[in-house]
Design an enzyme around this catalytic site. Structure first.
Site, PDB file in Angstrom:
ATOM      1  N   GLY A 229       0.242  12.706   5.645  1.00 16.93           N
ATOM      2  CA  GLY A 229       1.689  12.747   5.780  1.00 16.93           C
ATOM      3  C   GLY A 229       2.286  13.448   4.574  1.00 16.93           C
ATOM      4  O   GLY A 229       1.651  13.495   3.504  1.00 16.93           O
TER       5      GLY A 229
ATOM      6  N   HIS B  58       9.523   7.590   1.100  1.00 16.28           N
ATOM      7  CA  HIS B  58       9.831   8.753   0.249  1.00 16.28           C
ATOM      8  C   HIS B  58      11.292   9.188   0.428  1.00 16.28           C
ATOM      9  O   HIS B  58      11.927   9.644  -0.523  1.00 16.28           O
ATOM     10  CB  HIS B  58       8.927   9.939   0.596  1.00 16.28           C
ATOM     11  CG  HIS B  58       7.552   9.854   0.002  1.00 16.28           C
ATOM     12  ND1 HIS B  58       7.326   9.883  -1.356  1.00 16.28           N
ATOM     13  CD2 HIS B  58       6.325   9.749   0.575  1.00 16.28           C
ATOM     14  CE1 HIS B  58       6.023   9.800  -1.593  1.00 16.28           C
ATOM     15  NE2 HIS B  58       5.390   9.713  -0.432  1.00 16.28           N
TER      16      HIS B  58
ATOM     17  N   HIS C 287       5.143   4.707   5.085  1.00 14.60           N
ATOM     18  CA  HIS C 287       4.900   5.295   3.756  1.00 14.60           C
ATOM     19  C   HIS C 287       5.773   6.538   3.551  1.00 14.60           C
ATOM     20  O   HIS C 287       6.435   6.688   2.517  1.00 14.60           O
ATOM     21  CB  HIS C 287       3.410   5.634   3.604  1.00 14.60           C
ATOM     22  CG  HIS C 287       3.080   6.333   2.331  1.00 14.60           C
ATOM     23  ND1 HIS C 287       2.349   5.747   1.315  1.00 14.60           N
ATOM     24  CD2 HIS C 287       3.393   7.593   1.880  1.00 14.60           C
ATOM     25  CE1 HIS C 287       2.237   6.602   0.311  1.00 14.60           C
ATOM     26  NE2 HIS C 287       2.858   7.733   0.623  1.00 14.60           N
ATOM     27  N   GLU C 288       5.779   7.435   4.557  1.00 18.38           N
ATOM     28  CA  GLU C 288       6.569   8.668   4.423  1.00 18.38           C
ATOM     29  C   GLU C 288       8.063   8.356   4.394  1.00 18.38           C
ATOM     30  O   GLU C 288       8.822   8.970   3.646  1.00 18.38           O
ATOM     31  CB  GLU C 288       6.249   9.642   5.564  1.00 18.38           C
ATOM     32  CG  GLU C 288       4.817  10.145   5.587  1.00 18.38           C
ATOM     33  CD  GLU C 288       4.303  10.593   4.230  1.00 18.38           C
ATOM     34  OE1 GLU C 288       5.062  11.204   3.459  1.00 18.38           O
ATOM     35  OE2 GLU C 288       3.135  10.287   3.929  1.00 18.38           O
TER      36      GLU C 288
ATOM     37  N   CYS D 165      -1.241   8.629  -2.047  1.00 13.65           N
ATOM     38  CA  CYS D 165      -0.081   9.513  -1.917  1.00 13.65           C
ATOM     39  C   CYS D 165      -0.361  10.804  -2.676  1.00 13.65           C
ATOM     40  O   CYS D 165      -0.862  10.759  -3.806  1.00 13.65           O
ATOM     41  CB  CYS D 165       1.144   8.816  -2.510  1.00 13.65           C
ATOM     42  SG  CYS D 165       2.651   9.784  -2.392  1.00 13.65           S
ATOM     43  N   LEU D 166      -0.026  11.926  -2.070  1.00 11.90           N
ATOM     44  CA  LEU D 166      -0.266  13.213  -2.742  1.00 11.90           C
ATOM     45  C   LEU D 166       0.561  13.335  -4.027  1.00 11.90           C
ATOM     46  O   LEU D 166       0.191  14.091  -4.921  1.00 11.90           O
ATOM     47  CB  LEU D 166       0.049  14.379  -1.795  1.00 11.90           C
ATOM     48  CG  LEU D 166      -0.852  14.468  -0.546  1.00 11.90           C
ATOM     49  CD1 LEU D 166      -0.395  15.601   0.355  1.00 11.90           C
ATOM     50  CD2 LEU D 166      -2.311  14.629  -0.921  1.00 11.90           C
TER      51      LEU D 166
ATOM     52  N   GLN E  67       8.734  15.458  -1.526  1.00  9.81           N
ATOM     53  CA  GLN E  67       7.475  15.768  -2.225  1.00  9.81           C
ATOM     54  C   GLN E  67       7.272  17.261  -2.440  1.00  9.81           C
ATOM     55  O   GLN E  67       6.394  17.658  -3.205  1.00  9.81           O
ATOM     56  CB  GLN E  67       6.278  15.219  -1.437  1.00  9.81           C
ATOM     57  CG  GLN E  67       6.232  13.698  -1.362  1.00  9.81           C
ATOM     58  CD  GLN E  67       5.009  13.232  -0.600  1.00  9.81           C
ATOM     59  OE1 GLN E  67       5.039  13.168   0.618  1.00  9.81           O
ATOM     60  NE2 GLN E  67       3.933  12.944  -1.303  1.00  9.81           N
TER      61      GLN E  67
HETATM   62 NI    NI Z   1       3.297   9.598  -0.273  1.00  9.59          NI
END
Ligand code: NI
Length: 181
Positions: A44, A143, A139-140, A97-98, A49
């Site tokens: 995701g 953000h 999760h997304e 998470c990236l 991000q």
């Molecule tokens: Ni993330």
């Protein structure tokens, strides 16, 4: 591939805003976000991000099928989403998470969600998701609210993670994908 902003960049802590469907270069941005997510081997990616405080994220839960063969994988774009309801059992699942490289921790969330969103054509949907697909969306979605999964771990875990997070913020952790603090 777009550079992925890492924890420490204030853009990850801002609340994102709704966009009109004629937002400049929206289609290109969505394509670039998928490309960036796949290149970084994520499941995701949310617009903050990659430097945009707008309510947009993309997901593809396909990589989880290997470990969870019963999963029906979901590839989707969410524009202007609102989680209307979270319900069902609480369950613990390890998240990463990236924007927070090299850290994986268990987070407890509810198993089901009801969400409204627009697709890339602008059509409005209300849908329910459960299990891993719900988890990736939750999760997304966080953000877009300026939240990171590390906010949701236990107090003890937060203390243990503190130095690792500071290392990322200070540029001491270099992910293998293009990134930026
Ligand atoms: Ni993330």
């Amino acid at each position: 591939m777009l550079p992925v902003y890492l924890i420490g960049n204030p853009i990850l802590r801002r609340k994102s805003y709704d966009i009109p469907m004629d937002f400049p270069n929206l289609k290109v941005l969505i394509d670039d976000m998928f490309e960036t997510m796949y290149a970084a081997e994520g499941v995701g990616l949310a617009a903050p991000q990659v430097g945009f405080n707008i309510r947009l994220f993309v997901i593809d839960s396909h990589p989880f099928v290997e470990s969870y063969p019963e999963l029906v994988p979901l590839k989707k774009v969410f524009i202007n989403p609102r989680i209307e309801e979270e319900y069902g059992e609480l369950f613990a699942f390890t998240e990463g998470c990236l924007s927070v490289p090299e850290i994986h921790e268990e987070v407890i969330r509810k198993s089901n969600i009801k969400i409204t969103y627009q697709d890339e054509k602008g059509d409005q949907h209300t849908e329910h998701f459960s299990g891993i697909n719900a988890r990736v969306i939750q999760h997304e979605y966080d953000h877009l609210e300026g939240k990171l999964f590390t906010d949701k771990v236990s107090t003890i875990k937060k203390m243990i993670l503190k130095k690792k997070l500071t290392d990322i913020t200070n540029g001491k952790v270099k992910p293998r994908y293009k990134s930026k603090i």
